[in-house]
Write an enzyme that holds these catalytic residues in place. Structure first.
Site, PDB file in Angstrom:
ATOM      1  N   ASP A  93      -6.136   2.672   9.848  1.00 24.93           N
ATOM      2  CA  ASP A  93      -8.035   2.278   9.999  1.00 24.93           C
ATOM      3  C   ASP A  93      -7.682   2.080  11.393  1.00 24.93           C
ATOM      4  O   ASP A  93      -8.178   2.452  12.268  1.00 24.93           O
ATOM      5  CB  ASP A  93      -8.064   1.365   9.161  1.00 24.93           C
ATOM      6  CG  ASP A  93      -9.372   1.101   9.614  1.00 24.93           C
ATOM      7  OD1 ASP A  93     -10.121   1.826   9.270  1.00 24.93           O
ATOM      8  OD2 ASP A  93      -9.843   0.156   8.782  1.00 24.93           O
ATOM      9  N   GLY A 102       0.657  -1.154  -0.139  1.00 21.74           N
ATOM     10  CA  GLY A 102      -0.152  -0.110  -0.047  1.00 21.74           C
ATOM     11  C   GLY A 102       0.948   1.165  -0.518  1.00 21.74           C
ATOM     12  O   GLY A 102       0.798   2.256  -0.589  1.00 21.74           O
ATOM     13  N   ASP A 151      -0.175   3.639   4.147  1.00 25.93           N
ATOM     14  CA  ASP A 151      -0.597   4.014   2.631  1.00 25.93           C
ATOM     15  C   ASP A 151      -2.164   4.764   4.389  1.00 25.93           C
ATOM     16  O   ASP A 151      -1.999   6.288   4.103  1.00 25.93           O
ATOM     17  CB  ASP A 151      -1.098   3.107   1.977  1.00 25.93           C
ATOM     18  CG  ASP A 151      -1.481   2.169   2.889  1.00 25.93           C
ATOM     19  OD1 ASP A 151      -1.330   1.700   3.803  1.00 25.93           O
ATOM     20  OD2 ASP A 151      -2.462   1.364   1.910  1.00 25.93           O
TER      21      ASP A 151
HETATM   22  P1  IMP Z   1      -5.207  -1.536  10.536  1.00 20.72           P
HETATM   23  O1  IMP Z   1      -4.071  -2.127  11.040  1.00 20.72           O
HETATM   24  O2  IMP Z   1      -7.061  -1.786  10.347  1.00 20.72           O
HETATM   25  O3  IMP Z   1      -4.842   0.298  10.691  1.00 20.72           O
HETATM   26  O4  IMP Z   1      -5.310  -0.864   8.978  1.00 20.72           O
HETATM   27  C1  IMP Z   1      -3.849  -0.862   8.082  1.00 20.72           C
HETATM   28  C2  IMP Z   1      -3.715  -1.519   6.537  1.00 20.72           C
HETATM   29  O5  IMP Z   1      -4.876  -1.689   6.038  1.00 20.72           O
HETATM   30  C3  IMP Z   1      -3.516  -0.212   5.901  1.00 20.72           C
HETATM   31  O6  IMP Z   1      -1.902  -0.746   5.464  1.00 20.72           O
HETATM   32  C4  IMP Z   1      -4.124  -0.828   4.379  1.00 20.72           C
HETATM   33  O7  IMP Z   1      -3.146  -2.089   3.305  1.00 20.72           O
HETATM   34  C5  IMP Z   1      -5.909  -1.579   4.607  1.00 20.72           C
HETATM   35  N1  IMP Z   1      -6.516  -0.400   4.941  1.00 20.72           N
HETATM   36  C6  IMP Z   1      -7.526  -0.021   6.034  1.00 20.72           C
HETATM   37  N2  IMP Z   1      -7.783   0.455   5.514  1.00 20.72           N
HETATM   38  C7  IMP Z   1      -8.021   0.603   3.707  1.00 20.72           C
HETATM   39  C8  IMP Z   1      -9.130   1.009   2.711  1.00 20.72           C
HETATM   40  O8  IMP Z   1      -9.634   1.621   2.621  1.00 20.72           O
HETATM   41  N3  IMP Z   1      -8.610   1.384   1.650  1.00 20.72           N
HETATM   42  C9  IMP Z   1      -7.476  -0.269   1.338  1.00 20.72           C
HETATM   43  N4  IMP Z   1      -7.263  -0.745   2.211  1.00 20.72           N
HETATM   44  C10 IMP Z   1      -7.465  -0.243   3.705  1.00 20.72           C
HETATM   45 MG    MG Z   2      -0.944  -1.903   4.654  1.00 21.45          MG
END
Ligand code: IMP
Ligand code: MG
Length: 190
Positions: A111, A52, A108
């Site tokens: 979330d 990403g 990137d």
């Molecule tokens: P987290 O661990 O939930 O914070 O997610 C982070 C990872 O999830 C990022 O590095 C992205 O690869 C993926 N991700 C989270 N939200 C999105 C989105 O809206 N589109 C695409 N990838 C996402």
């Molecule tokens: Mg990612």
């Protein structure tokens, strides 16, 4: 060509633009200025989270006049067509010795924050002295009150699933130059 044809962008079928390539470029210049100040002349290990962060890290480091190594990692958290984090596992782990290093994690999007927490812990556990993080996007997630935060953030965005500029849905759309909200018609049932 009529004026309506000139205005229509064939990529609009993938979803509406949330952050344009011009906005991204301007913000990266600002972020690079902040990071250059923060790290000064100290040598840096940049850890982009593949895939990403591919476009983001490329555009960012070219504006960072700092001696650096680039050590990509890959963390799997979104298998297949799911749109919420299922937990983290390394597909490409960080170097096993970062003793005394200043590290900048580049991702990137923030979330749930699970990826960032997982990476920070892994990088600290191999001896890094200073661990900072920079994400291009930070998604609004009021349902995750104790989410770990990034030190540098490009844009705050609403809780939408976004694609483009490195961000994928089921492996596709990373090459779109603008960041778009994934069109409903393209979303799978997961
Ligand atoms: P987290 O661990 O939930 O914070 O997610 C982070 C990872 O999830 C990022 O590095 C992205 O690869 C993926 N991700 C989270 N939200 C999105 C989105 O809206 N589109 C695409 N990838 C996402
Ligand atoms: Mg990612």
């Amino acid at each position: 060509m009529s004026s309506s044809q000139q205005r229509s962008d064939p990529e609009d079928r993938f979803g509406r633009v949330l952050v344009s390539r011009a906005q991204i470029a301007r913000r990266i210049t600002e972020l690079a200025g902040d990071l250059a100040q923060r790290f000064g002349s100290s040598e840096l290990t940049v850890v982009p989270v593949m895939t990403g962060a591919l476009m983001f890290v490329g555009d960012l480091v070219r504006q960072l006049p700092i001696r650096m190594q680039i050590e990509p990692v890959s963390v799997s958290s979104y298998p297949g067509q799911s749109v919420r984090s299922q937990g983290c596992v390394f597909r490409l782990p960080p170097p096993d010795d970062l003793r005394g290093r200043s590290v900048l994690i580049v991702d990137d999007i923030l979330d749930s924050g699970k990826t960032l927490a997982f990476l920070r812990a892994a990088i600290r556990s191999v001896g890094a002295e200073d661990v900072q993080s920079c994400v291009l996007l930070r998604k609004e997630r009021p349902d995750v009150p104790d989410r770990p935060d990034a030190d540098y953030v490009g844009f705050d965005i609403p809780d939408e699933f976004v694609i483009g500029y490195g961000l994928d849905y089921d492996g596709a759309y990373r090459n779109l130059p603008n960041i778009r909200v994934l069109a409903k018609e393209l979303r799978g049932p997961a």
